[in-house]
Design an enzyme around this catalytic site. Structure first.
Site, mmCIF file in Angstrom:
data_model
loop_
_atom_site.group_PDB
_atom_site.id
_atom_site.type_symbol
_atom_site.label_atom_id
_atom_site.label_comp_id
_atom_site.label_asym_id
_atom_site.label_seq_id
_atom_site.Cartn_x
_atom_site.Cartn_y
_atom_site.Cartn_z
ATOM 1 C CG ASP A 206 40.608 36.745 42.357
ATOM 2 O OD1 ASP A 206 39.956 37.355 41.497
ATOM 3 O OD2 ASP A 206 41.085 37.296 43.378
ATOM 4 C CG ASP B 256 41.825 42.500 40.635
ATOM 5 O OD1 ASP B 256 42.700 42.353 39.767
ATOM 6 O OD2 ASP B 256 40.749 43.094 40.424
ATOM 7 C CB THR C 137 40.277 38.429 36.448
ATOM 8 O OG1 THR C 137 40.306 39.805 36.844
ATOM 9 C CG2 THR C 137 40.574 38.349 34.958
ATOM 10 C CB ALA C 138 35.898 41.513 37.657
ATOM 11 C CE LYS D 97 36.376 36.887 39.691
ATOM 12 N NZ LYS D 97 37.431 37.041 40.722
ATOM 13 C CG ASP E 80 41.566 38.653 47.146
ATOM 14 O OD1 ASP E 80 41.315 39.774 47.634
ATOM 15 O OD2 ASP E 80 41.215 38.337 45.990
ATOM 16 C CG ASN F 277 32.916 40.204 46.512
ATOM 17 O OD1 ASN F 277 31.816 40.361 47.027
ATOM 18 N ND2 ASN F 277 33.838 41.146 46.526
#
Length: 314
Positions: free
Chosen positions: A62, A64, A169-170, A214, A237, A240
């Site tokens: 991930d 962020d 990642t988004a 994801k 982290d 979600n």
């Protein structure tokens, strides 16, 4: 993967579409790198490993608050504002969302959705090539100094062990691609914005690559790349990303929010916290571990090495 099964059919279809689009974009990026003779921007050759590369294993990270302190989309927003893509009022909204993220250390679905909608309206009508160039500049201006050294060490360890490493990642695919390249990663899975004739339409393909999307992207990529997800690792982290973490054989939790920390404790997942010496000490990382608690990263990677050695013997 119970969270995926509980999704309404319409939401599940949107997540699958977003994941498939991200995997196809990643494959296209890889093909372009091969055809142009470019690869991960490591700056040097990776040291030799005493373990042979495992073609069926990979690591998924991930972005962020796992790799980057804060959220990549907000740094991109600052860069776009600096280049007069949008107004001061919209910048304040980006700043508030970033402050919330840093204060709470977790993603808020409403804030994230609002940020994505804002970003789409901002880039509509702009050329893809222009945004790609800006993403390169934004990395140097804001993101490079925000990389968690401990997570960077984990990325390096997987690469030196001969495994492929993917960012998930988004953030927009264009920004994800730059971050992955600068960290020497194999490639990136990010949110895919629709473009016609090299110009953004202001729509997404599916939905933002967030939560279950994801996991769908990872499954699609694993099918394309011949990966065995039971032999793969994932790092995040956020609660979600429980679908993403639950998908692999080796889930690792980095700088977790409260919900993910509880879930990790219940599941027996490893936890690593690089945010402060005080917090790191609680989860067993030496506070004075030099460059970003690399010693904690080493411990987290040992299980992967042992597993690969076991597979070669069996």
């Amino acid at each position: 993967m119970s969270r995926l099964r509980k999704l309404p059919q319409e939401k599940r279809s949107s997540a699958v579409l977003a994941g498939t689009a991200a995997a196809q974009a990643a494959e296209a990026d890889s093909a372009a790198s091969v055809s142009t003779g470019t690869g991960p921007d490591t700056g040097r050759a990776a040291p030799p490993s005493d373990l042979a590369p495992d073609p069926h294993a990979a690591a998924f990270f991930d972005c962020d608050n796992t790799i980057v302190q804060g959220a990549a989309i907000f740094y991109l927003g600052r860069g776009l504002y600096k280049r007069k893509f949008f107004s001061h009022r919209e910048l304040l909204r980006f700043a508030w969302q970033q402050a919330y993220f840093r204060l709470h250390g977790a993603e808020n679905a409403g804030h994230m959705a609002d940020a994505k909608e804002s970003a789409l309206s901002i880039v509509q009508g702009h050329r893809v090539a222009d945004l790609e160039a800006i993403c390169e500049e934004v990395f140097e201006e804001y993101i490079a100094e925000k990389i968690w050294p401990g997570t960077r060490a984990l990325v390096k360890m997987h690469l030196e062990a001969g495994q492929r490493v993917w960012l998930v990642t988004a953030a927009p695919q264009e920004a994800a691609r730059v971050i992955a390249k600068r960290l020497g990663m194999t490639g990136a899975l990010g949110t895919v914005a629709e473009a016609l004739g090299g110009v953004y339409t202001g729509r997404l393909v599916g939905e933002p690559l967030h939560g279950p999307a994801k996991a769908e992207a990872m499954k699609a990529l694993a099918a394309q790349e011949g990966l065995d997800l039971d032999r793969c690792a994932a790092y995040s982290d956020s609660s979600n990303d429980i679908p993403m973490l639950s998908l692999v054989g080796y889930p690792y939790v980095i700088n977790p929010d409260a919900e993910l920390r509880r879930h990790a404790r219940e599941q027996g997942w490893r936890v690593r916290d690089f945010r402060t010496g005080r917090k790191a000490a609680r989860v067993g990382i030496p506070a004075a571990a030099g460059l970003g608690a690399a010693a904690g990263g080493t411990a987290a990677a040992l299980a992967l090495y042992r597993n690969r050695a076991h597979h070669r013997r069996s």
